[in-house]
Write an enzyme that holds these catalytic residues in place. Structure first.
Site, PDB file in Angstrom:
ATOM      1  N   GLU A   3      10.186  17.023  14.100  1.00 21.95           N
ATOM      2  CA  GLU A   3      10.513  16.775  12.695  1.00 21.95           C
ATOM      3  C   GLU A   3       9.685  17.701  11.800  1.00 21.95           C
ATOM      4  OE1 GLU A   3      11.347  12.893   9.970  1.00 21.95           O
ATOM      5  OE2 GLU A   3       9.407  12.938  10.980  1.00 21.95           O
ATOM      6  N   CYS A   6      13.628  11.455   5.920  1.00 20.31           N
ATOM      7  CA  CYS A   6      13.653  11.114   7.343  1.00 20.31           C
ATOM      8  C   CYS A   6      15.054  11.217   7.918  1.00 20.31           C
ATOM      9  CB  CYS A   6      13.082   9.718   7.563  1.00 20.31           C
ATOM     10  SG  CYS A   6      13.908   8.427   6.606  1.00 20.31           S
ATOM     11  N   LYS A  47       0.860  -1.187   0.000  1.00 20.98           N
ATOM     12  CA  LYS A  47       0.000   0.000   0.000  1.00 20.98           C
ATOM     13  C   LYS A  47       0.892   1.231   0.000  1.00 20.98           C
ATOM     14  CE  LYS A  47      -1.968   2.806   2.757  1.00 20.98           C
ATOM     15  NZ  LYS A  47      -2.068   4.003   1.875  1.00 20.98           N
ATOM     16  N   GLU A  76      10.386   1.906  10.283  1.00 20.74           N
ATOM     17  CA  GLU A  76      11.343   3.010  10.243  1.00 20.74           C
ATOM     18  C   GLU A  76      10.521   4.287  10.262  1.00 20.74           C
ATOM     19  OE1 GLU A  76      13.138   6.150   8.269  1.00 20.74           O
ATOM     20  OE2 GLU A  76      13.193   4.599   6.721  1.00 20.74           O
TER      21      GLU A  76
END
Length: 486
Positions: free
Chosen positions: A379, A285, A175, A251
């Site tokens: 972040e 990331c 997905k 992750e």
């Protein structure tokens, strides 16, 4: 507009309820493709196809060499279709075409080739035993893998998940993120063309909550879940997986520290710092978005970094000259811009950068922020770097570790002993010294803290995508049996 369907049991199909959604080109800020929008029913169809292909099909029963041959043909087709795959990711999420064609597509092919070969060449263990027995390990495929990939590296991260799963004999339901669906469908088409049997690689598009994504993570028929994305979503997936005791590899987010000591080669440190925070418009990331510079060279470094940031061409991601394209969506652009407001409200300054045309954000450098400010701790996932000073090695390590994330860090120094000391002290999954984003696919990849659970790459991927089995065999006849036979 272009049209992309699910790929289930070897066929490209519409949703069971015919629902669709638009994929929006973030540069044009207009829809460019219609995509099937998956429901729980579509996810179940895909899982059933994968289950049937695993339980009754040839894929898990092939040798690693046979699967590897098909996967190498798959990788060949990925390379042949570089232009189509690269453009799909560029139009879907705004990635500069030089990055999608020059890095992401070749790396996707490399991922497939690496794991095709790794599954064939990886060693297993043998344990001779003193009592006349012999034990060895067998690494068997686990079954159906749900792979949920992110929007920032759509093709590359999808390949990173499906390649080891397929190489070790599993079947997959992929997905992709709803912001970047196109390359996943193209990838599944190419897999079928390469000879991957129907049902082995399925693709279901759509959203997460109350849709295909949630159904996949909650399915008792799924044997493994691999996910890359934000930490909050990872927690939700972890809770769903726990219900069925489904192993997960995740992750998640990052807030990478880039530490520049005064003895570093500043030319190289600036060059890598630019790549570390502005590649893919900062939507990485692993981005080195916390930049700690030793106080003695702070002013010089900031001056060099500013000139380098201001020189980056910003514009249409389809233009090969562009280095900074738009952010992936209007929603994400609003999020990144809100952090710039948060920074200035807390007393920091935008030394350079800020809003650009449309959904672009210019390469931004934030000065004067505090270690505990939100822009330093959270972040942002955009072309924004916070620069802070440090005094000595102990100070640098303490600042770098002062975060709930632990994905990666960078260290720039000419002192080899210091490089080893600092690398050992940093609580992260990867440390790059005097470089960034250099990967050996045999090495573990993953993070600590809010940056994830588990590791993938090389034998770490094998251990996740297989069920290690101990086989113990009696070699010498049992002494009691021998005596009775006499």
């Amino acid at each position: 507009m272009e049209s992309y369907g699910h790929v289930i049991a070897g066929e490209e199909v519409a949703s069971a309820d015919a629902a669709t959604f638009d994929s929006v080109d973030p540069w044009e800020r207009a829809p460019w493709a219609t995509v099937a929008s998956g429901s729980a029913q579509d996810a179940r169809r895909a899982v059933e196809a994968a289950r049937t292909a695993f339980d009754d099909g040839p894929w898990p029963r092939m040798s690693a060499e046979e699967r590897g041959g098909i996967l190498h043909r798959f990788a060949d087709l990925v390379v042949e279709r570089t232009a189509e795959l690269a453009l799909a990711d560029t139009v879907d999420m705004g990635k500069p075409i030089t990055e999608s064609s020059g890095h992401d597509v070749p790396r996707a092919a490399r991922n497939i080739r690496f794991f095709a070969d790794h599954a064939r060449l990886a060693p297993a263990e043998a344990f001779p035993m003193p009592g006349g027995q012999h034990a060895f390990t067998s690494y068997d495929p686990v079954g159906v893998v749900a792979a949920i990939s992110p929007w920032n590296f759509p093709l590359m991260m999808a390949s990173w998940k499906i390649a080891p799963a397929l190489a070790w004999g599993n079947t997959v339901v992929l997905k992709p993120a709803e912001q970047s669906p196109a390359s996943a469908t193209i990838l599944a088409r190419l897999a079928l063309e390469a000879g991957v049997p129907p049902g082995v690689l399925n693709v279901v598009h759509g959203f997460g909550p109350d849709a295909a994504g949630q159904a996949l993570t909650e399915s008792p028929e799924v044997d493994r879940i691999t996910f890359t994305g934000e930490s909050a979503t990872g927690r939700t997936i972890g809770r769903a997986a726990a219900t069925n005791l489904t192993p997960v590899s995740m992750e998640l987010g990052g807030k990478g520290a880039n530490i520049v000591f005064a003895d570093a080669d500043l030319d190289r440190a600036v060059e890598w710092a630019v790549r570390a925070v502005y590649t893919n418009s900062g939507q990485v990331c692993l981005a080195g978005s916390r930049l700690y510079v030793q106080r003695e060279v702070l002013d010089e470094f900031v001056d060099r970094l500013t000139r380098a940031a201001q020189a980056l061409p910003v514009g249409d991601p389809k233009d090969p000259a562009t280095r900074i394209g738009p952010l992936s969506s209007q929603e994400h652009h609003g999020k990144v811009m809100s952090y710039l407001d948060v920074a200035t409200a807390a007393g920091a300054t935008l030394h350079t950068g800020g809003p650009g045309e449309g959904w672009t954000v210019l390469p931004t450098i934030v000065l004067g922020a505090g270690q505990r400010d939100r822009v330093t701790q959270e972040e942002i996932f955009g072309p924004v770097v916070v620069v802070l000073p440090f005094d000595d090695e102990q100070d640098a390590v303490a600042l770098a570790n002062d975060t709930r994330y632990g994905l990666n860090a960078m260290v720039f120094t000419r002192d080899l002993s210091r490089a080893h000391r600092v690398s050992r002290a940093l609580r992260v999954g990867t440390v790059w010294t005097n470089c960034f984003f250099v990967r050996d696919l045999r090495a573990p990849f993953g993070g600590a803290g809010d940056s994830g659970v588990g590791r993938e790459g090389g034998l770490y991927s094998r251990d996740f995508f297989t069920e290690p089995k101990a086989v113990v065999m009696q070699i010498d006849p049992d002494p009691a049996t021998q005596e009775a036979a006499r």
